[in-house]
Design an enzyme around this catalytic site. Sequence first.
Site, mmCIF file in Angstrom:
data_model
loop_
_atom_site.group_PDB
_atom_site.id
_atom_site.type_symbol
_atom_site.label_atom_id
_atom_site.label_comp_id
_atom_site.label_asym_id
_atom_site.label_seq_id
_atom_site.Cartn_x
_atom_site.Cartn_y
_atom_site.Cartn_z
ATOM 1 N N ALA A 131 0.860 -1.184 0.000
ATOM 2 C CA ALA A 131 0.000 0.000 0.000
ATOM 3 C C ALA A 131 0.894 1.231 0.000
ATOM 4 O O ALA A 131 2.014 1.202 0.505
ATOM 5 C CB ALA A 131 -0.914 0.009 1.227
ATOM 6 N N LYS A 184 11.754 -11.925 7.418
ATOM 7 C CA LYS A 184 11.497 -10.658 6.731
ATOM 8 C C LYS A 184 12.629 -9.676 6.972
ATOM 9 O O LYS A 184 13.022 -8.934 6.065
ATOM 10 C CB LYS A 184 10.171 -10.067 7.198
ATOM 11 C CG LYS A 184 9.763 -8.836 6.397
ATOM 12 C CD LYS A 184 8.414 -8.299 6.806
ATOM 13 C CE LYS A 184 8.056 -7.075 5.958
ATOM 14 N NZ LYS A 184 6.800 -6.438 6.415
ATOM 15 N N ASN A 192 17.142 -3.852 0.712
ATOM 16 C CA ASN A 192 16.898 -2.411 0.857
ATOM 17 C C ASN A 192 18.155 -1.550 0.908
ATOM 18 O O ASN A 192 18.242 -0.544 0.184
ATOM 19 C CB ASN A 192 16.045 -2.160 2.107
ATOM 20 C CG ASN A 192 14.618 -2.670 1.936
ATOM 21 O OD1 ASN A 192 14.326 -3.438 1.027
ATOM 22 N ND2 ASN A 192 13.731 -2.243 2.814
ATOM 23 N N ASN A 202 14.652 -2.360 -7.286
ATOM 24 C CA ASN A 202 15.038 -3.685 -6.798
ATOM 25 C C ASN A 202 15.700 -4.517 -7.889
ATOM 26 O O ASN A 202 16.672 -5.234 -7.637
ATOM 27 C CB ASN A 202 13.809 -4.422 -6.258
ATOM 28 C CG ASN A 202 13.255 -3.792 -4.995
ATOM 29 O OD1 ASN A 202 13.844 -2.858 -4.449
ATOM 30 N ND2 ASN A 202 12.127 -4.282 -4.513
ATOM 31 N N SER A 252 11.235 0.271 0.159
ATOM 32 C CA SER A 252 10.699 1.265 1.096
ATOM 33 C C SER A 252 11.806 2.165 1.636
ATOM 34 O O SER A 252 11.606 3.369 1.822
ATOM 35 C CB SER A 252 9.975 0.562 2.247
ATOM 36 O OG SER A 252 10.841 -0.347 2.901
#
Length: 305
Positions: A131, A184, A192, A202, A252
């Site tokens: 999102a 994760k 990242n 990426n 992110s």
Amino acid sequence: MSSTWHILGAGSLGSLWACRLARAGKTVRLILRDEQRLRDYQSAGGLTLVEQGRPQTFAIDAQTTADSSPIQRLLLACKAYDAEKAVASIAHRLRPDAELILLQNGLGSQDDVAARVPLARCVSASSTEGAFRERDWQVNFAGHGFNWLGDPANPLAPTWLDDLADAGIPHEWTPDILTRLWRKLALNCAINPLTVLYDCRNGGLAEHHCEVATLCAELAELLQVCGQPQAAEGLENEVQRVIQATAANYSSMYQDVGNGRRTEIHYLLGHACRTATRHGHPLPHLERLYRRLVEHLNGHGLPSD
């Protein structure tokens, strides 16, 4: 009848959960930091969810942290570095048997929150849902994913999982949530920071295959040392799969740096390096990556803690 969902942190995931719960008829209350934010929110008329290009606005009730009403269930959806301070701001409102659902990236903030509210039940969540926000009070549902939830201190599933099912929030209760969180964290650490340092999407990491492989090997070592062998299984293969599957995406952390925002380095790469040191297991490539990233952030005037 289910109790109210208080949601602190109206960012991407917090807003996404709030809209879906409200759409399912659940009682939702947003907690905003001050009166100005509350006025801004009220002027907007609620939260807007954009799904498959179609916007829908939900006039969800909102209040400030200064409100005095008690909180039984709290979804904490702020950034990891804000989590403990955010909970401290509403700790006086928590019922003795309150339940907190923690949606933070990385590791470390969960323990900080639990220490701040020792009587509350803290449920950790690991989400792969996508999102993003183009502006305040609007969230775009970018991609279907999944949510794993669990409580390392209590394997019994809470009854409010039924609310998530009603709201169409894909989820699974797992007694092994720490494995999910560590996995994760390792994926984030392998992808990242390099996207920031090489200024790439990426998919650009395909040009740095050897460096990614080396980091994955050290991260797998760390997971073994931490007693998380399941999280270490096939790590490099999954990292390469994620790089290919999200090749066109910016990580992110890349987006945070690009927008001049604080990153969650302390709870991702920093947590990994601190844990390796604590176990007396040096990981030279991971530690060098951490130093490079700290220098990069400082060079852009961003905090590195």
